[in-house]
Design a protein around this motif. Structure first.
Motif, PDB file in Angstrom:
ATOM      1  N   SER A 190      70.548   5.131 -14.071  1.00  0.00           N
ATOM      2  CA  SER A 190      69.491   5.867 -13.381  1.00  0.00           C
ATOM      3  C   SER A 190      70.082   6.961 -12.488  1.00  0.00           C
ATOM      4  O   SER A 190      69.635   8.113 -12.510  1.00  0.00           O
ATOM      5  CB  SER A 190      68.659   4.899 -12.538  1.00  0.00           C
ATOM      6  N   MET A 191      71.124   6.607 -11.709  1.00  0.00           N
ATOM      7  CA  MET A 191      71.736   7.579 -10.807  1.00  0.00           C
ATOM      8  C   MET A 191      72.437   8.695 -11.581  1.00  0.00           C
ATOM      9  O   MET A 191      72.375   9.861 -11.194  1.00  0.00           O
ATOM     10  CB  MET A 191      72.725   6.879  -9.875  1.00  0.00           C
ATOM     11  N   ILE A 192      73.134   8.348 -12.664  1.00  0.00           N
ATOM     12  CA  ILE A 192      73.774   9.367 -13.502  1.00  0.00           C
ATOM     13  C   ILE A 192      72.710  10.294 -14.076  1.00  0.00           C
ATOM     14  O   ILE A 192      72.907  11.504 -14.192  1.00  0.00           O
ATOM     15  CB  ILE A 192      74.619   8.728 -14.622  1.00  0.00           C
ATOM     16  N   GLY A 193      71.551   9.706 -14.411  1.00  0.00           N
ATOM     17  CA  GLY A 193      70.438  10.529 -14.891  1.00  0.00           C
ATOM     18  C   GLY A 193      70.002  11.547 -13.862  1.00  0.00           C
ATOM     19  O   GLY A 193      69.792  12.713 -14.177  1.00  0.00           O
ATOM     20  N   TYR A 194      69.891  11.113 -12.600  1.00  0.00           N
ATOM     21  CA  TYR A 194      69.499  12.043 -11.548  1.00  0.00           C
ATOM     22  C   TYR A 194      70.577  13.087 -11.301  1.00  0.00           C
ATOM     23  O   TYR A 194      70.289  14.271 -11.078  1.00  0.00           O
ATOM     24  CB  TYR A 194      69.189  11.283 -10.249  1.00  0.00           C
ATOM     25  N   MET A 227      68.361  11.798 -22.384  1.00  0.00           N
ATOM     26  CA  MET A 227      68.139  10.357 -22.386  1.00  0.00           C
ATOM     27  C   MET A 227      69.375   9.605 -22.867  1.00  0.00           C
ATOM     28  O   MET A 227      69.688   8.511 -22.378  1.00  0.00           O
ATOM     29  CB  MET A 227      66.936  10.024 -23.267  1.00  0.00           C
ATOM     30  N   THR A 228      70.091  10.183 -23.813  1.00  0.00           N
ATOM     31  CA  THR A 228      71.224   9.494 -24.431  1.00  0.00           C
ATOM     32  C   THR A 228      72.464   9.488 -23.547  1.00  0.00           C
ATOM     33  O   THR A 228      73.062   8.432 -23.297  1.00  0.00           O
ATOM     34  CB  THR A 228      71.569  10.145 -25.783  1.00  0.00           C
ATOM     35  N   ILE A 229      72.873  10.658 -23.068  1.00  0.00           N
ATOM     36  CA  ILE A 229      74.183  10.775 -22.425  1.00  0.00           C
ATOM     37  C   ILE A 229      74.314   9.942 -21.147  1.00  0.00           C
ATOM     38  O   ILE A 229      75.285   9.187 -21.007  1.00  0.00           O
ATOM     39  CB  ILE A 229      74.526  12.254 -22.178  1.00  0.00           C
ATOM     40  N   PRO A 230      73.361  10.006 -20.188  1.00  0.00           N
ATOM     41  CA  PRO A 230      73.544   9.178 -18.984  1.00  0.00           C
ATOM     42  C   PRO A 230      73.581   7.684 -19.293  1.00  0.00           C
ATOM     43  O   PRO A 230      74.379   6.944 -18.710  1.00  0.00           O
ATOM     44  CB  PRO A 230      72.322   9.526 -18.129  1.00  0.00           C
ATOM     45  N   ASN A 231      72.726   7.243 -20.200  1.00  0.00           N
ATOM     46  CA  ASN A 231      72.649   5.813 -20.506  1.00  0.00           C
ATOM     47  C   ASN A 231      73.840   5.339 -21.332  1.00  0.00           C
ATOM     48  O   ASN A 231      74.396   4.271 -21.074  1.00  0.00           O
ATOM     49  CB  ASN A 231      71.335   5.523 -21.235  1.00  0.00           C
ATOM     50  N   ALA A 232      74.245   6.147 -22.317  1.00  0.00           N
ATOM     51  CA  ALA A 232      75.416   5.772 -23.097  1.00  0.00           C
ATOM     52  C   ALA A 232      76.681   5.809 -22.235  1.00  0.00           C
ATOM     53  O   ALA A 232      77.577   4.971 -22.386  1.00  0.00           O
ATOM     54  CB  ALA A 232      75.570   6.707 -24.301  1.00  0.00           C
ATOM     55  N   THR A 233      76.747   6.775 -21.320  1.00  0.00           N
ATOM     56  CA  THR A 233      77.893   6.851 -20.402  1.00  0.00           C
ATOM     57  C   THR A 233      77.952   5.623 -19.513  1.00  0.00           C
ATOM     58  O   THR A 233      79.015   5.011 -19.336  1.00  0.00           O
ATOM     59  CB  THR A 233      77.794   8.123 -19.532  1.00  0.00           C
ATOM     60  N   SER A 234      76.808   5.246 -18.942  1.00  0.00           N
ATOM     61  CA  SER A 234      76.776   4.060 -18.101  1.00  0.00           C
ATOM     62  C   SER A 234      77.165   2.815 -18.892  1.00  0.00           C
ATOM     63  O   SER A 234      77.898   1.953 -18.398  1.00  0.00           O
ATOM     64  CB  SER A 234      75.382   3.872 -17.494  1.00  0.00           C
TER      65      SER A 234
END
Length: 401
Positions: free
Chosen positions: A136-140, A322-329
């Motif tokens: 979530s934070m990486i998304g922000y 949607m993909t990059i922050p979640n896949a990174t986390s």
């Protein structure tokens, strides 16, 4: 020069600092793209040689990320960030005053050191939060970062037409100075030093490379973003040569994926904790593929235009957001004690593939082929990204996670 991690610099960084660090890295990638044709004229170089300024930059980014992760796990986030910013400023001046295209490309590759901002802002988030909250934070963080590539090419086109191509390097230099000062004042150390030698740090790579889940997350991110990197390599040619757009127009159209990326990152920040990283990555990969497929269908039917080509790239942006922050986390959470190493390695996989796809896209496109080689390339990587995240979901079911 000594960049210490003394007690005066131990408070965690504010979100705005992390956004600026990531944003400067993004700005350095795409701000000058509308200037490529005039830069080719200035240096009396072939356009395809100037396009190497994208592919080589991405390639060096990838190599540096492999090194930055272990170094930052050993020495701490703060000193590595500060030294990286100083070296970026030196390299940017080198680009501005380069006497020929060869020297320019050398300093352009050196500019890639700014990737420390991308790698270590994400690692700092993972230092401070658990997996879903980190996503979530990486998304922000990357939602804020998306503002930069959204407006970057448009600003680059206007700077090019008003002041010439060098203005597109003076701007990141000035912003780099400001970011260096802010980072020095605000970025407190977020991770204890590992106490291991660099050799010991690098020996921990097999722990990551032997994890199918790490590979699945990294490849879903790399292949999904691969569609965007191919777009980076081919879209300037399509805009200027096939559709006859001016530098300023290319800059405005070029920001379409970044608009989508902004909203995709907002969805990540808002919903990742609720739905979990795997579902967010899967939906993102499907949206990415759908946008490219719809654009390809229009071109095959003979209805392809500049508006349709760039417009459908918005879906690519949403999917990547949607993909990059979640896949990174997910990749950073496979082995939390190796967060910076995992951030660097997954980023290296992403940008190494991006460098190849960017160069390949530029090489495939001619007036005769039109836009279809680029669209086929983007569609293939998008579909493979779906396969990669499905492999993670299947693996976690096997492990009972």
């Amino acid at each position: 020069m000594q960049f210490s991690s003394s007690s005066a610099h131990r408070s965690p960084p504010k979100i705005t600092t992390l956004v600026l660090l990531s944003g400067l890295s993004a700005l350095s990638l795409n701000l000058f793209l509308p200037s490529l044709p005039n830069m080719a004229l200035h240096f009396q170089a072939d356009y395809k040689v100037m396009q190497l300024s994208i592919a080589l930059y991405l390639l060096v980014n990838a190599v540096l990320q492999i090194l930055i992760g272990p170094i930052a796990d050993k020495a701490g986030r703060r000193p590595v960030l500060l030294w990286g910013l100083v070296l970026f400023l030196v390299a940017t001046l080198g680009c501005i005053y380069a006497p020929n295209v060869q020297v320019f490309l050398v300093f352009r590759m050196c500019q890639a050191i700014i990737v420390v901002g991308m790698v270590l802002s994400r690692a700092a988030v993972r230092d401070l939060y658990d997996q879903d909250q980190a996503a979530s934070m990486i998304g922000y963080v990357t939602m804020g970062m998306a503002i930069v590539p959204m407006i970057g090419p448009a600003i680059g086109g206007l700077l090019e037409e008003s002041f010439g191509w060098k203005a597109n390097f003076w701007l990141p230099f000035v912003l780099g100075v400001m970011t260096l000062v802010l980072t020095y004042l605000d970025f407190g150390e977020t991770s204890a030093k590992s106490g291991k030698t660099l050799v010991q740090q690098f020996r921990e790579y097999p722990e990551l490379l032997g994890s199918p889940r790490f590979w699945g997350y990294s490849l879903s991110s790399a292949l999904s973003s691969g569609a965007f990197f191919a777009y980076l390599g081919g879209a300037p040619f399509i805009g200027t040569e096939l559709f006859g757009l001016s530098a300023a127009e290319v800059g405005i159209y070029f920001g379409a994926p970044a608009v989508g990326y902004f909203f995709g990152n907002f969805f990540s920040g808002r919903y990742s904790v609720h739905f979990g990283v795997n579902r967010m990555v899967l939906w993102g990969c499907w949206l990415n593929a759908a946008g490219v497929a719809m654009s390809a269908i229009l071109f095959l039917a003979g209805f392809g235009t500049a508006l349709s080509f760039f417009g459908f790239m918005t879906f690519v942006g949403i999917g990547n957001g949607m993909t990059i922050p979640n896949a990174t986390s997910g990749a950073l959470s496979v082995r939390p004690h190796l967060a910076a190493t995992a951030s660097g390695l997954s980023g290296a996989i992403m940008l190494g593939g991006g460098a190849g796809l960017s160069a390949l896209a530029g090489a495939l496109l001619t007036h005769e082929t039109g836009a279809m080689p680029l669209l086929w390339l983007m569609l293939a990587t998008s579909v493979l990204a779906v396969c990669a995240i499905l492999s993670v979901i299947r693996r976690e079911r096997q492990l009972g996670l």
